[in-house]
Design a protein around this motif. Structure first.
Motif, PDB file in Angstrom:
ATOM      1  N   VAL A  60      -7.074  52.696  31.418  1.00  0.00           N
ATOM      2  CA  VAL A  60      -6.145  53.627  30.787  1.00  0.00           C
ATOM      3  C   VAL A  60      -6.919  54.872  30.364  1.00  0.00           C
ATOM      4  CG1 VAL A  60      -4.635  54.020  28.810  1.00  0.00           C
ATOM      5  CG2 VAL A  60      -4.612  51.810  29.961  1.00  0.00           C
ATOM      6  N   ILE A  61      -6.399  56.038  30.713  1.00  0.00           N
ATOM      7  CA  ILE A  61      -7.016  57.290  30.285  1.00  0.00           C
ATOM      8  C   ILE A  61      -6.359  57.725  28.977  1.00  0.00           C
ATOM      9  CG2 ILE A  61      -7.376  59.721  30.854  1.00  0.00           C
ATOM     10  CD1 ILE A  61      -7.498  58.975  33.763  1.00  0.00           C
ATOM     11  N   GLY A  62      -7.184  57.924  27.935  1.00  0.00           N
ATOM     12  CA  GLY A  62      -6.649  58.309  26.629  1.00  0.00           C
ATOM     13  C   GLY A  62      -6.162  59.746  26.620  1.00  0.00           C
ATOM     14  N   MET A  63      -5.349  60.086  25.615  1.00  0.00           N
ATOM     15  CA  MET A  63      -4.765  61.419  25.537  1.00  0.00           C
ATOM     16  C   MET A  63      -5.829  62.489  25.300  1.00  0.00           C
ATOM     17  SD  MET A  63      -1.589  60.973  26.060  1.00  0.00           S
ATOM     18  CE  MET A  63      -0.468  62.220  25.423  1.00  0.00           C
ATOM     19  N   GLU A  64      -6.930  62.126  24.655  1.00  0.00           N
ATOM     20  CA  GLU A  64      -7.912  63.132  24.262  1.00  0.00           C
ATOM     21  C   GLU A  64      -9.101  63.208  25.208  1.00  0.00           C
ATOM     22  OE1 GLU A  64      -7.206  65.154  21.791  1.00  0.00           O
ATOM     23  OE2 GLU A  64      -5.351  64.050  21.398  1.00  0.00           O
ATOM     24  N   GLU A  65      -9.128  62.359  26.225  1.00  0.00           N
ATOM     25  CA  GLU A  65     -10.289  62.345  27.123  1.00  0.00           C
ATOM     26  C   GLU A  65     -10.350  63.598  27.988  1.00  0.00           C
ATOM     27  OE1 GLU A  65     -11.684  58.684  29.099  1.00  0.00           O
ATOM     28  OE2 GLU A  65      -9.904  57.752  28.237  1.00  0.00           O
ATOM     29  N   SER A  66     -11.579  63.954  28.384  1.00  0.00           N
ATOM     30  CA  SER A  66     -11.742  65.068  29.313  1.00  0.00           C
ATOM     31  C   SER A  66     -11.200  64.651  30.676  1.00  0.00           C
ATOM     32  CB  SER A  66     -13.225  65.415  29.410  1.00  0.00           C
ATOM     33  OG  SER A  66     -13.469  66.109  30.610  1.00  0.00           O
ATOM     34  N   PRO A  67     -10.222  65.361  31.209  1.00  0.00           N
ATOM     35  CA  PRO A  67      -9.505  64.915  32.417  1.00  0.00           C
ATOM     36  C   PRO A  67     -10.417  64.576  33.581  1.00  0.00           C
ATOM     37  CG  PRO A  67      -8.391  66.781  31.456  1.00  0.00           C
ATOM     38  CD  PRO A  67      -9.655  66.602  30.672  1.00  0.00           C
ATOM     39  N   LEU A  68     -11.283  65.506  33.978  1.00  0.00           N
ATOM     40  CA  LEU A  68     -12.051  65.271  35.199  1.00  0.00           C
ATOM     41  C   LEU A  68     -13.034  64.127  35.026  1.00  0.00           C
ATOM     42  CD1 LEU A  68     -12.570  68.849  36.595  1.00  0.00           C
ATOM     43  CD2 LEU A  68     -10.731  67.213  36.956  1.00  0.00           C
ATOM     44  N   ARG A  69     -13.680  64.080  33.858  1.00  0.00           N
ATOM     45  CA  ARG A  69     -14.625  63.004  33.616  1.00  0.00           C
ATOM     46  C   ARG A  69     -13.905  61.655  33.640  1.00  0.00           C
ATOM     47  NH1 ARG A  69     -17.402  64.397  28.435  1.00  0.00           N
ATOM     48  NH2 ARG A  69     -17.392  66.471  29.362  1.00  0.00           N
ATOM     49  N   ALA A  70     -12.739  61.606  33.019  1.00  0.00           N
ATOM     50  CA  ALA A  70     -11.984  60.355  32.958  1.00  0.00           C
ATOM     51  C   ALA A  70     -11.554  59.902  34.349  1.00  0.00           C
ATOM     52  CB  ALA A  70     -10.763  60.527  32.063  1.00  0.00           C
ATOM     53  N   LEU A  71     -11.117  60.856  35.171  1.00  0.00           N
ATOM     54  CA  LEU A  71     -10.680  60.484  36.522  1.00  0.00           C
ATOM     55  C   LEU A  71     -11.828  59.907  37.330  1.00  0.00           C
ATOM     56  CD1 LEU A  71      -8.290  63.401  37.529  1.00  0.00           C
ATOM     57  CD2 LEU A  71      -7.679  61.026  37.118  1.00  0.00           C
ATOM     58  N   LYS A  72     -13.028  60.471  37.121  1.00  0.00           N
ATOM     59  CA  LYS A  72     -14.192  59.972  37.864  1.00  0.00           C
ATOM     60  C   LYS A  72     -14.619  58.605  37.370  1.00  0.00           C
ATOM     61  CE  LYS A  72     -16.622  63.984  39.628  1.00  0.00           C
ATOM     62  NZ  LYS A  72     -17.709  64.926  39.351  1.00  0.00           N
ATOM     63  N   SER A  73     -14.679  58.444  36.041  1.00  0.00           N
ATOM     64  CA  SER A  73     -15.233  57.200  35.497  1.00  0.00           C
ATOM     65  C   SER A  73     -14.212  56.059  35.534  1.00  0.00           C
ATOM     66  CB  SER A  73     -15.725  57.431  34.069  1.00  0.00           C
ATOM     67  OG  SER A  73     -14.632  57.755  33.237  1.00  0.00           O
ATOM     68  N   LYS A  74     -12.928  56.388  35.650  1.00  0.00           N
ATOM     69  CA  LYS A  74     -11.907  55.334  35.695  1.00  0.00           C
ATOM     70  C   LYS A  74     -11.057  55.494  36.948  1.00  0.00           C
ATOM     71  CE  LYS A  74     -11.552  55.123  30.663  1.00  0.00           C
ATOM     72  NZ  LYS A  74     -10.733  55.454  29.495  1.00  0.00           N
ATOM     73  N   PRO A  75     -11.610  55.120  38.106  1.00  0.00           N
ATOM     74  CA  PRO A  75     -10.878  55.348  39.355  1.00  0.00           C
ATOM     75  C   PRO A  75      -9.583  54.549  39.429  1.00  0.00           C
ATOM     76  CG  PRO A  75     -12.843  54.035  39.740  1.00  0.00           C
ATOM     77  CD  PRO A  75     -12.916  54.477  38.333  1.00  0.00           C
ATOM     78  N   ALA A  76      -9.503  53.425  38.687  1.00  0.00           N
ATOM     79  CA  ALA A  76      -8.290  52.596  38.772  1.00  0.00           C
ATOM     80  C   ALA A  76      -7.431  52.763  37.521  1.00  0.00           C
ATOM     81  CB  ALA A  76      -8.679  51.136  38.964  1.00  0.00           C
ATOM     82  N   SER A  77      -7.377  53.981  36.998  1.00  0.00           N
ATOM     83  CA  SER A  77      -6.532  54.220  35.827  1.00  0.00           C
ATOM     84  C   SER A  77      -5.062  54.173  36.225  1.00  0.00           C
ATOM     85  CB  SER A  77      -6.851  55.584  35.236  1.00  0.00           C
ATOM     86  OG  SER A  77      -6.493  56.591  36.154  1.00  0.00           O
ATOM     87  N   SER A  78      -4.215  53.956  35.227  1.00  0.00           N
ATOM     88  CA  SER A  78      -2.783  53.868  35.519  1.00  0.00           C
ATOM     89  C   SER A  78      -2.265  55.177  36.109  1.00  0.00           C
ATOM     90  CB  SER A  78      -2.012  53.517  34.248  1.00  0.00           C
ATOM     91  OG  SER A  78      -2.243  54.473  33.240  1.00  0.00           O
ATOM     92  N   ILE A  79      -2.800  56.309  35.627  1.00  0.00           N
ATOM     93  CA  ILE A  79      -2.361  57.603  36.158  1.00  0.00           C
ATOM     94  C   ILE A  79      -2.699  57.717  37.641  1.00  0.00           C
ATOM     95  CG2 ILE A  79      -2.882  60.074  36.124  1.00  0.00           C
ATOM     96  CD1 ILE A  79      -2.980  59.958  33.114  1.00  0.00           C
ATOM     97  N   ALA A  80      -3.973  57.459  37.980  1.00  0.00           N
ATOM     98  CA  ALA A  80      -4.398  57.617  39.374  1.00  0.00           C
ATOM     99  C   ALA A  80      -3.675  56.627  40.281  1.00  0.00           C
ATOM    100  CB  ALA A  80      -5.915  57.432  39.478  1.00  0.00           C
ATOM    101  N   GLU A  81      -3.506  55.385  39.789  1.00  0.00           N
ATOM    102  CA  GLU A  81      -2.830  54.379  40.619  1.00  0.00           C
ATOM    103  C   GLU A  81      -1.380  54.770  40.884  1.00  0.00           C
ATOM    104  OE1 GLU A  81      -3.790  51.720  42.259  1.00  0.00           O
ATOM    105  OE2 GLU A  81      -5.884  52.015  41.725  1.00  0.00           O
ATOM    106  N   ALA A  82      -0.740  55.336  39.867  1.00  0.00           N
ATOM    107  CA  ALA A  82       0.659  55.745  40.041  1.00  0.00           C
ATOM    108  C   ALA A  82       0.766  56.851  41.087  1.00  0.00           C
ATOM    109  CB  ALA A  82       1.231  56.210  38.704  1.00  0.00           C
ATOM    110  N   VAL A  83      -0.163  57.823  41.001  1.00  0.00           N
ATOM    111  CA  VAL A  83      -0.128  58.913  41.980  1.00  0.00           C
ATOM    112  C   VAL A  83      -0.420  58.368  43.373  1.00  0.00           C
ATOM    113  CG1 VAL A  83      -1.158  61.108  42.648  1.00  0.00           C
ATOM    114  CG2 VAL A  83      -0.776  60.612  40.245  1.00  0.00           C
ATOM    115  N   ARG A  84      -1.351  57.378  43.442  1.00  0.00           N
ATOM    116  CA  ARG A  84      -1.697  56.800  44.747  1.00  0.00           C
ATOM    117  C   ARG A  84      -0.488  56.149  45.422  1.00  0.00           C
ATOM    118  NH1 ARG A  84      -6.646  54.827  42.507  1.00  0.00           N
ATOM    119  NH2 ARG A  84      -7.997  56.631  42.848  1.00  0.00           N
TER     120      ARG A  84
END
Lengths: 365, 365
Positions: A60-84
């Motif tokens: 899960v990517i938190g509301m306050e996390e840095s977007p790009l860093r979070a996307l890289k470090s959490k490849p299977a986040s709910s956001i990325a999986e939904a877009v996939r």
């Protein structure tokens, strides 16, 4: 229509998100795939109707996390999986109330931009006294350093969205500026003014100012992301403030022996107009799929209405229209010269209507 | 305090302007010199108290005219003549509800900038839930292409104005941005952030967003003129819209046999907070004199309150404080090194208090 919904995004996730999904399915708006931690979502699905599925996503990517860093470090986040799910054709639209930066980033990386689009833009709704009761502002925060051509494209994309979503034939497009005259504003705004004026595809009504949004002077207002984001939050803050002061006034009135019934009348009207939940969400225009961004504080109602927005985008074929409109303006790798357009127009339309791949591999809506 | 008041400026000139001037004099706020066409002003002065004078100015600059062209072609306009009264020491402050661009232009050309000031900025008041009930935003439309150093100076000038006008010792200064983190926004905003953080003279609280203005998170918000102008007009439009919708709701309530008395309670509170007239006017900070800009639709009340704003600026010695504050930051031709400051501070203060020319020929307030 199947919608991939980020069940973990937003301040009230996952409970309110799941509730909104169930409501949307019950009302027959769409099917929903809830993306997120299965263990947290399934207990909430006891009396769920058919058409609600769950897709596991451990991060899960938190509301306050840095977007790009979070996307890289959490490849299977709910956001990325939904877009996939949209990228892989398993859903037609994606909705999230989570970290906006991460959601926009994932959408751009995974779905790519539509051919011809220079920058995507978020279209946020403002309450207005025009026919449909809504004025949309593009862009509201993804593109902070707008070039004139971006503003031109926002004008076209916003108008096409408005047309499809609210059934207004020739939505009036205004350029948000500090005054009405064409000479006002920065150089970027002056060039954008003349580009918009020349564009035949856009029903341009000239410069508009902040108060015009609410007065119904235009259906679409175009501005850079810095201004758009600021006015969005100021309108929200002013609305909240007015409600707070109104509450204070009504309390004093009630203390002085007033009539309780007034509250119901007043707040019904103001909530309908001033409440973001009734608008649902803001589409990200220009990416290769239907992407709807929700407010971080979205409750079930807002999520349900966001599904409606996604439905309008999908059924209105907004992304097809955007590619087509931009191509007519001369953007994109598919640039018909005049006579080419003359000969090919018929065939192109036929193929699009049959649902065939019209030569664009990146289009997914 | 003698105020030069442009009697011909604004949509409701000269009647409402003259009325406001008479009220201000009656309440002992200041003396007023009405500048404009004598033939139009004098009939309105039948029962005027002592302290209202008239200065003839044959030309009038319209609200829609191009500021610079109008100033050149109409050298004896009421706006220019009013500013000239301040330049020539015949008045201490100037107020106009007329063409804002022309008023700002005339003020800069005739009064010059205070030493050290890079760009002047308009400070507009927003209703807020902080102690004084006001949050000011600098700049609201004079400087569309802000550099970081301009934003830094706006922070200082805004804080010094707030301190003097509303008696708050250490006004909190925020940078209006798209998010709270220091990495948000454009490069200009990121550099401005670090400059403001380093400035000892400014009580910087970091980035703020639009809704923070109304919640009382800060007393001063700094932004470029494009954003400031947009949010000013959006807040105005949203306030108007809310009042319109509220009216609609109350009418429906009254039709259903409601209680008439509620209107009085509700509109009293909302008018006090949401009405620009109660704030009077917006000072132009950074020019060599007290300059207060009024809303084009200003009525008598707004003009009277603008006189109050001018009084606060004058009596608070805001312009002196700005020169001093900027000098301490290292701006201006008078740049004391540390030891110079140590030796000269005492003498400088003495001379200023005696009303002598403290070495600055451009200071007039």
């Amino acid at each position: 229509l199947r919608v991939a919904l980020d069940a973990m995004g937003g301040d009230r996730a996952p409970k309110e998100i799941v509730k909104g999904a169930i409501e949307a399915v019950r009302e027959g708006i769409c099917e929903v795939v809830l993306v997120g931690r299965r263990a947290e979502i399934e207990p909430l699905l006891k009396d769920a109707p058919k058409g609600v599925a769950v897709q596991d996503a451990p991060d899960v990517i938190g509301m306050e996390e840095s977007p790009l860093r979070a996307l890289k470090s959490k490849p299977a986040s709910s956001i990325a999986e939904a877009v996939r799910l949209v990228r892989d054709g398993k859903a037609e639209a994606v909705i999230s109330a989570g970290n906006t930066g991460a959601f926009v980033g994932a959408s751009i990386f995974l779905l790519r931009l539509l051919p011809g689009v220079k920058r995507p833009g978020v279209a946020v709704p403002f309450p207005s006294d025009n026919k449909a009761g809504i004025c949309i502002v593009v862009d509201a925060g993804t593109n902070l350093a707008c070039k004139p051509v971006h503003l031109l494209q926002y004008g076209l994309m916003g108008a096409l969205y408005y047309q499809a979503a609210f059934g207004v034939q020739k939505p009036r497009v205004g350029l948000l500026n500090i005054g009405a005259e064409s000479t006002k504003g920065t150089e970027v705004l002056r060039i954008a003014y003349s580009m918009l004026r020349e564009a035949k595809q856009v029903n341009f009504v000239g410069n508009v100012e902040g108060h015009d949004l609410f007065r119904g002077t235009c259906e679409v207002a175009v501005c850079d992301g810095l201004v758009g984001n600021a006015i969005l939050k100021v309108a929200e803050g002013m609305g909240e403030g007015m409600l707070r002061w109104l509450n204070r006034a009504l309390e004093r009135y009630l203390k002085n022996g007033g009539d309780e019934k007034v509250k119901q009348f007043v707040f019904e009207e103001l909530n309908r107009l001033g409440n973001y939940a009734s608008y649902g969400g803001a589409p990200l225009l220009g990416v290769g799929g239907v992407v709807v961004i929700c407010h971080g504080r979205s409750g079930a109602d807002a999520i349900k209405n966001a599904c409606l927005v996604a439905k309008r985008l999908h059924e209105g074929g907004v992304n097809h229209r955007i590619i087509d409109g931009l191509a007519k303006m001369g953007f994109g790798w598919w640039r018909p010269s005049r006579w080419m357009e003359f000969f090919w127009r018929g065939r192109e339309d036929e193929r699009t209507q049959k649902g065939e791949d019209s030569g664009d591999r990146r289009l997914r809506s």
